[in-house]
Enzyme design. Structure first.
Site, PDB file in Angstrom:
ATOM      1  N   MET A 132       4.513   7.049   6.538  1.00  0.00           N
ATOM      2  CA  MET A 132       3.483   6.893   7.575  1.00  0.00           C
ATOM      3  C   MET A 132       3.787   5.666   8.430  1.00  0.00           C
ATOM      4  O   MET A 132       2.911   5.163   9.142  1.00  0.00           O
ATOM      5  CB  MET A 132       2.101   6.779   6.934  1.00  0.00           C
TER       6      MET A 132
ATOM      7  N   GLU B  23       9.970  -2.979   2.683  1.00  0.00           N
ATOM      8  CA  GLU B  23      11.140  -2.796   1.802  1.00  0.00           C
ATOM      9  C   GLU B  23      10.976  -1.662   0.799  1.00  0.00           C
ATOM     10  O   GLU B  23      11.971  -1.155   0.273  1.00  0.00           O
ATOM     11  CB  GLU B  23      11.459  -4.109   1.068  1.00  0.00           C
TER      12      GLU B  23
ATOM     13  N   HIS C 256       9.845   1.280   1.651  1.00  0.00           N
ATOM     14  CA  HIS C 256      10.411   2.406   2.411  1.00  0.00           C
ATOM     15  C   HIS C 256      11.929   2.303   2.508  1.00  0.00           C
ATOM     16  O   HIS C 256      12.638   3.287   2.317  1.00  0.00           O
ATOM     17  CB  HIS C 256       9.835   2.427   3.839  1.00  0.00           C
TER      18      HIS C 256
ATOM     19  N   GLN D 126       1.250  11.185  -6.394  1.00  0.00           N
ATOM     20  CA  GLN D 126       1.782  11.946  -5.250  1.00  0.00           C
ATOM     21  C   GLN D 126       3.144  12.568  -5.609  1.00  0.00           C
ATOM     22  O   GLN D 126       3.390  13.745  -5.349  1.00  0.00           O
ATOM     23  CB  GLN D 126       1.912  11.002  -4.063  1.00  0.00           C
TER      24      GLN D 126
ATOM     25  N   SER E 160       3.049  -2.460   0.296  1.00  0.00           N
ATOM     26  CA  SER E 160       2.246  -1.370   0.858  1.00  0.00           C
ATOM     27  C   SER E 160       1.893  -1.737   2.292  1.00  0.00           C
ATOM     28  O   SER E 160       1.648  -2.911   2.588  1.00  0.00           O
ATOM     29  CB  SER E 160       0.955  -1.222   0.050  1.00  0.00           C
TER      30      SER E 160
END
Ligand code: AMP
Length: 287
Positions: A30, A35, A37, A153, A185
């Site tokens: 999103m 880091e 990601h 998830q 996050s």
């Protein structure tokens, strides 16, 4: 790096990569990249010839009173990060492209979606599985990488892939943390200076739990009580849930037996709802 904003164009590009015999690795995000990601992007690079990263704040996974509107966004910065990382394609669709007028088809992984966070965020995982199924059909990846940080998830997506025969290998990358232990996050952005100082206590409570398991504690109610007591010292941290569950069905475990369990926590710190988790492994009868 190519920037693609239309699903049709993305699909065409992926078909072309496949025609050239290239494997496609995919990291859905999103945006507001950190880091956590980029670690997943590094994994994707190892597994595939071409890496596609999507940036899409998915409205259908947010509840009406949740943070869709104020979710942090910085597409220019994201673009620079992806470019530097050698990402081949940034897929950046609009809400209208993903959800055209009359959109009415959803993918739901029953049961698992109502557990843990699902209990407090009704419809959230239906939104996640629907968008990920769409993204898989658009990007047609051979490999897709998700983060352990969102353990539920990842488990739900693996189940969807199995149940619906998506031809994609799911890889789960480890949680990347700040030096003080706070899980990275995009939502950490919401924390005030004071809140940021106490935020690592969430991870510390998970380490405390892991330590108790290592010392031989098997009664999960005692482990959860110890975590709650530890966190009660921090006024600002409002625990939503702490659960110890099995990693297949996400059902609560009363006594830890041989195998792996997931200790999951969600807590509010001011406006930020933060989640974290840790896996614990119990060996044999005495391990
Ligand atoms: P998001 O942009 O928050 O939807 O996250 C996109 C992907 O990055 C998901 O697979 C997340 O699980 C993963 N992710 C987010 N934070 C972290 C982190 N701290 N460490 C590893 N993966 C993460």
């Amino acid at each position: 790096m190519r920037i693609v904003t239309k699903s049709e164009d993305m699909q065409r590009l992926s078909i072309e990569y496949k025609r050239q015999g290239k494997t496609v690795g995919f990291v859905p995000t999103m945006g507001y990249l950190h880091e956590g990601h980029t670690s997943l992007i590094n994994i994707a690079h190892k597994y595939a010839d071409v890496v596609v990263v999507s940036i899409f704040v998915n409205p259908i996974q947010f509840g009406p009173s949740e943070d869709y509107d104020r979710y942090p966004r910085d597409i220019e910065r994201d673009k620079e990060i992806l470019e530097k990382m050698g990402v081949d394609v940034m897929f950046y669709p609009s809400v209208d492209d993903m959800y055209p007028k009359g959109f009415t088809t959803y993918v739901e992984v029953k049961g698992l979606s109502d557990k843990l966070c699902g209990r407090y965020r009704p419809g959230h995982f239906r939104g996640v599985t629907t968008v990920v199924a769409k993204l898989f059909n658009i990007v047609m990846p051979d490999v897709a990488v998700f983060g352990e940080k969102d353990a539920q998830q990842a488990i739900i997506i693996k189940r969807m892939v199995r149940d619906l025969n998506f031809p994609v290998k799911i890889i789960v990358g480890p949680t990347v943390r700040e030096p003080d232990g706070l899980a990275m996050s995009s939502r950490n952005e919401y924390l005030t200076e004071e809140e940021r100082k106490v935020a690592p206590a969430i991870y510390q409570s998970l380490l405390l739990a892991k330590g108790l398991v290592e010392q031989g504690e098997r009664d999960t109610s005692k482990i959860i009580a110890a975590m709650q007591e530890f966190l009660s010292k921090y006024d600002r941290i409002k625990v939503e849930y702490i659960e110890i569950v099995d990693k297949e069905e996400l059902n609560p475990i009363e006594r830890l037996e041989k195998g792996e369990a997931l200790i999951a926590i969600a807590a509010y710190l001011g406006k930020a709802r933060l989640i974290d988790n840790i896996s614990v492994k119990v060996g044999g009868d005495n391990g």
